[in-house]
Scaffold this active site. Structure first.
Site, PDB file in Angstrom:
ATOM      1  CD  GLU A  15      37.995  47.200  44.574  1.00 18.75           C
ATOM      2  OE1 GLU A  15      37.737  46.297  45.409  1.00 18.75           O
ATOM      3  OE2 GLU A  15      37.525  47.209  43.428  1.00 18.75           O
ATOM      4  CG  ASN A 145      37.222  43.217  40.197  1.00 13.86           C
ATOM      5  OD1 ASN A 145      37.480  43.186  41.397  1.00 13.86           O
ATOM      6  ND2 ASN A 145      37.173  44.349  39.515  1.00 13.86           N
ATOM      7  CG  ASP A 198      34.640  46.357  41.285  1.00 15.26           C
ATOM      8  OD1 ASP A 198      35.583  45.707  41.765  1.00 15.26           O
ATOM      9  OD2 ASP A 198      34.769  47.543  40.923  1.00 15.26           O
TER      10      ASP A 198
END
Length: 293
Positions: A15, A145, A198
């Site tokens: 991430e 997000n 995301d």
């Protein structure tokens, strides 16, 4: 244009890729692997810094160190990833909540959200951290997000992944206030995939790029919400995009492999790796956290 493997790292939950123009290096985290990665594309050098806690996101500071959101709170790690100062506790129940996605705004504030891990109560929030402390900007979320800003810093984008939605706010970079929440995009799940928005980034033309978790692709939207393009990713679960390279025309995409089935990992063996492709429109340089703001 197509994505290929840039770094075959196979993170559990890669991430928050972020390009440090001073170091000409890409940093990204592995949340479940509790690690901060540094990758230098020119030399291929790859270093892994072990974290004592689940690290959800990072932002850059002026001296080459970081601000970061962990399960436990917001911290200031040094350039080697060692946590030096805790700025704020995670105010939620840390047994079921951790800090997730975040980004520094143009003025130097850190916007960072949480994830409601059971995803059953809408208990997650988007927060702003500056010298006034931790302040709530949005609530009632499942997974905060997709934080990104327009080139002039006056528009804030933010997604709530499990609800398949991306929101847009008017943002005051002088005060760090978000108002006039409007729907930017809503994705429709398909029978064959559950692609949902995301992590994200905005390019120099003001277009919003988002990774679709469980969607196997990334998308580019115009600032008015029109879908302009999408590109397949060699992983079912891309997690976030960023722009890097000396000209900011290399798009990097992190991905996940934790919790994926054996069949899926056979079909997508590079799940968890870092992918890249060249793009025509450059990204925006990352802002750096300023504790005086």
């Amino acid at each position: 244009m197509s994505l290929s493997v840039a770094l075959d790292v196979r993170a559990e939950l890669g991430e928050c890729p972020i390009w440090d123009a001073d170091e000409q290096a890409l940093f990204f985290v592995d949340i479940k692997g509790r690690a901060l990665h540094r990758y230098r594309p020119d030399s291929g050098e790859h270093a892994v810094m072990t974290m004592p806690d689940e690290i959800g996101c990072i932002g850059l500071r002026k001296d080459g160190s970081f601000i970061a959101g962990f399960r436990s709170g917001v911290w200031l790690p040094d350039s080697q990833g060692n946590r030096e100062t805790k700025l704020a506790d995670n105010p939620e129940d840390q047994r079921t909540s951790r800090f997730n996605d975040g980004r520094v705004d143009l003025a130097g504030r850190f916007l960072v959200g949480t994830i409601d891990e059971p995803k059953d109560g809408g208990k997650a929030h988007l927060y702003r951290y500056d010298r006034r402390g931790l302040v709530t900007l949005a609530s009632g979320l499942l997974t905060s997000n997709g934080v990104a800003f327009s080139p002039d810093g006056r528009m804030l984008y933010h997604s709530d992944t499990p609800t398949f939605t991306v929101w847009r706010y008017a943002y005051d970079p002088a005060r760090g206030e978000a108002t006039d929440k409007t729907l930017f995009a809503r994705l429709e799940p398909a029978k064959t995939h559950q692609g949902r928005p995301d992590g994200a980034a905005v390019d120099a033309e003001g277009c919003y790029w988002t990774a679709l978790f469980e969607g196997g692709r990334i998308q580019r939207y115009a600032s008015d919400g029109r879908l302009l393009a999408e590109y397949p990713v060699p992983a079912r679960c891309p997690t976030m995009v960023c722009f890097g390279g000396a000209d900011l025309k290399t798009l990097y995409v992190t991905s996940a492999r934790t919790g994926r089935s054996g069949d899926e990992l056979t079909a997508f063996p590079h799940s968890g790796s870092l992918f890249s492709m060249r793009v025509d429109v450059p990204g925006l340089p990352e802002s750096r956290f300023d504790p005086s703001v």
